[in-house]
Write a protein that holds these residues in place. Structure first.
Motif, PDB file in Angstrom:
ATOM      1  N   ARG A   1       0.834  -1.201   0.000  1.00 32.81           N
ATOM      2  CA  ARG A   1       0.000   0.000   0.000  1.00 32.81           C
ATOM      3  C   ARG A   1       0.871   1.255   0.000  1.00 32.81           C
ATOM      4  O   ARG A   1       1.991   1.233   0.494  1.00 32.81           O
ATOM      5  CB  ARG A   1      -0.917  -0.010   1.233  1.00 32.81           C
ATOM      6  CG  ARG A   1      -1.863  -1.214   1.217  1.00 32.81           C
ATOM      7  CD  ARG A   1      -2.596  -1.393   2.517  1.00 32.81           C
ATOM      8  NE  ARG A   1      -3.494  -0.282   2.788  1.00 32.81           N
ATOM      9  CZ  ARG A   1      -4.054  -0.067   3.978  1.00 32.81           C
ATOM     10  NH1 ARG A   1      -3.814  -0.881   4.989  1.00 32.81           N
ATOM     11  NH2 ARG A   1      -4.853   0.960   4.154  1.00 32.81           N
ATOM     12  N   THR A   2       0.352   2.353  -0.529  1.00 36.19           N
ATOM     13  CA  THR A   2       1.078   3.627  -0.483  1.00 36.19           C
ATOM     14  C   THR A   2       0.836   4.282   0.878  1.00 36.19           C
ATOM     15  O   THR A   2      -0.139   3.952   1.579  1.00 36.19           O
ATOM     16  CB  THR A   2       0.607   4.592  -1.588  1.00 36.19           C
ATOM     17  OG1 THR A   2      -0.752   4.961  -1.327  1.00 36.19           O
ATOM     18  CG2 THR A   2       0.766   3.973  -2.979  1.00 36.19           C
ATOM     19  N   LEU A   3       1.698   5.234   1.237  1.00 34.22           N
ATOM     20  CA  LEU A   3       1.512   5.973   2.481  1.00 34.22           C
ATOM     21  C   LEU A   3       0.167   6.692   2.466  1.00 34.22           C
ATOM     22  O   LEU A   3      -0.555   6.709   3.461  1.00 34.22           O
ATOM     23  CB  LEU A   3       2.658   6.968   2.686  1.00 34.22           C
ATOM     24  CG  LEU A   3       2.577   7.835   3.940  1.00 34.22           C
ATOM     25  CD1 LEU A   3       2.526   6.980   5.200  1.00 34.22           C
ATOM     26  CD2 LEU A   3       3.746   8.807   3.995  1.00 34.22           C
ATOM     27  N   GLU A   4      -0.198   7.256   1.330  1.00 33.80           N
ATOM     28  CA  GLU A   4      -1.477   7.966   1.220  1.00 33.80           C
ATOM     29  C   GLU A   4      -2.654   7.028   1.503  1.00 33.80           C
ATOM     30  O   GLU A   4      -3.588   7.386   2.229  1.00 33.80           O
ATOM     31  CB  GLU A   4      -1.616   8.586  -0.173  1.00 33.80           C
ATOM     32  CG  GLU A   4      -2.884   9.396  -0.336  1.00 33.80           C
ATOM     33  CD  GLU A   4      -3.008  10.017  -1.714  1.00 33.80           C
ATOM     34  OE1 GLU A   4      -3.987  10.747  -1.921  1.00 33.80           O
ATOM     35  OE2 GLU A   4      -2.149   9.776  -2.590  1.00 33.80           O
ATOM     36  N   GLU A   5      -2.594   5.816   0.971  1.00 35.86           N
ATOM     37  CA  GLU A   5      -3.670   4.844   1.212  1.00 35.86           C
ATOM     38  C   GLU A   5      -3.782   4.494   2.692  1.00 35.86           C
ATOM     39  O   GLU A   5      -4.875   4.434   3.248  1.00 35.86           O
ATOM     40  CB  GLU A   5      -3.429   3.568   0.395  1.00 35.86           C
ATOM     41  CG  GLU A   5      -3.610   3.739  -1.094  1.00 35.86           C
ATOM     42  CD  GLU A   5      -3.108   2.544  -1.893  1.00 35.86           C
ATOM     43  OE1 GLU A   5      -3.400   2.524  -3.099  1.00 35.86           O
ATOM     44  OE2 GLU A   5      -2.436   1.647  -1.331  1.00 35.86           O
ATOM     45  N   VAL A   6      -2.629   4.294   3.333  1.00 37.14           N
ATOM     46  CA  VAL A   6      -2.646   3.931   4.748  1.00 37.14           C
ATOM     47  C   VAL A   6      -3.131   5.112   5.587  1.00 37.14           C
ATOM     48  O   VAL A   6      -3.901   4.944   6.536  1.00 37.14           O
ATOM     49  CB  VAL A   6      -1.248   3.452   5.202  1.00 37.14           C
ATOM     50  CG1 VAL A   6      -1.238   3.181   6.697  1.00 37.14           C
ATOM     51  CG2 VAL A   6      -0.836   2.196   4.440  1.00 37.14           C
ATOM     52  N   MET A   7      -2.700   6.325   5.236  1.00 34.41           N
ATOM     53  CA  MET A   7      -3.125   7.522   5.972  1.00 34.41           C
ATOM     54  C   MET A   7      -4.646   7.684   5.926  1.00 34.41           C
ATOM     55  O   MET A   7      -5.250   8.112   6.910  1.00 34.41           O
ATOM     56  CB  MET A   7      -2.476   8.775   5.379  1.00 34.41           C
ATOM     57  CG  MET A   7      -1.045   9.006   5.806  1.00 34.41           C
ATOM     58  SD  MET A   7      -0.864   9.457   7.532  1.00 34.41           S
ATOM     59  CE  MET A   7      -1.617  11.066   7.575  1.00 34.41           C
ATOM     60  N   MET A   8      -5.248   7.352   4.803  1.00 31.47           N
ATOM     61  CA  MET A   8      -6.707   7.496   4.681  1.00 31.47           C
ATOM     62  C   MET A   8      -7.431   6.534   5.613  1.00 31.47           C
ATOM     63  O   MET A   8      -8.468   6.876   6.162  1.00 31.47           O
ATOM     64  CB  MET A   8      -7.133   7.261   3.235  1.00 31.47           C
ATOM     65  CG  MET A   8      -6.468   8.220   2.298  1.00 31.47           C
ATOM     66  SD  MET A   8      -7.423   9.252   1.232  1.00 31.47           S
ATOM     67  CE  MET A   8      -8.997   8.626   1.049  1.00 31.47           C
ATOM     68  N   GLY A   9      -6.886   5.346   5.802  1.00 32.21           N
ATOM     69  CA  GLY A   9      -7.570   4.339   6.615  1.00 32.21           C
ATOM     70  C   GLY A   9      -7.108   4.259   8.056  1.00 32.21           C
ATOM     71  O   GLY A   9      -7.883   3.871   8.933  1.00 32.21           O
TER      72      GLY A   9
END
Length: 193
Positions: free
Chosen positions: A87-95
């Motif tokens: 996963r990208t950092l952005e994806e993890v930050m969203m969740g």
């Protein structure tokens, strides 16, 4: 003279914006071209008695293109990112924004269920400290940027949060001299052994 460990950052396998945690994609065409372009300047490093690489596809391919024939070392794998892998950092930050904040603030935390930054740095350092060392010996390792950040942080005996302040560019070289527990960072004008 003294023992020299030269770390070569693997070529890129994707653009920085598309980077994913624990990403093991092979080199992209741009990465291949970059390796071929810098090969003449890195070729003298092949004289090292010991040649290793991270087990990632991009590190193995970088070492192979350069003609190093490096031995993959499991201890040089990138940080285990647990359920964040791929996963990208952005994806993890969203969740999981709180988990990311905890991970960035506390080097001992591993909210992703993988390896903490502290454990990762020590794993790489343990590998460095247990290499067979001979006076005036030379060793190279083609590694992912995170592994090189961990090696520099360990060698400098810097606090783990300093890991985030080490920038490693694709195909750059970093030289550490010394040995077990007594490493020094050597800034060269050009790669040398």
């Amino acid at each position: 003279m003294t023992f020299r460990l030269t770390l070569i950052a693997s070529a890129r396998s994707t653009s920085r914006l598309a980077e994913r945690f624990d990403d093991d994609r092979p080199l992209d065409p741009g990465g291949w071209r970059e390796v071929e372009r810098v090969a003449p300047t890195l070729l003298p490093l092949a004289a090292a008695e010991l040649r290793y690489c991270s087990p990632s596809a991009r590190s193995r391919e970088t070492g192979d293109i350069l003609g190093f024939m490096p031995l993959a070392q499991p201890a040089l794998r990138d940080c285990d990112m647990g359920r964040w892998r791929g996963r990208t950092l952005e994806e993890v930050m969203m969740g999981e924004p709180r988990a990311v904040d905890a991970w960035l603030a506390d080097p001992g935390s591993a909210p992703h269920g993988g390896e903490s930054l502290f454990a990762f740095i020590n794993r790489v350092g343990d590998w460095m400290d247990t290499r067979p060392v001979e006076r005036d010996g030379r060793m190279l390792a083609v590694a992912d940027a995170g592994v090189i950040r961990a090696a520099v942080t360990y060698a400098m005996k810097a606090p783990p949060h300093c890991y985030w302040n080490v920038d490693v560019l694709p195909l750059s070289t970093t030289t550490l001299t010394g040995g077990a527990g007594k490493w020094r960072l050597c800034v060269d004008r050009e790669a040398q052994l």
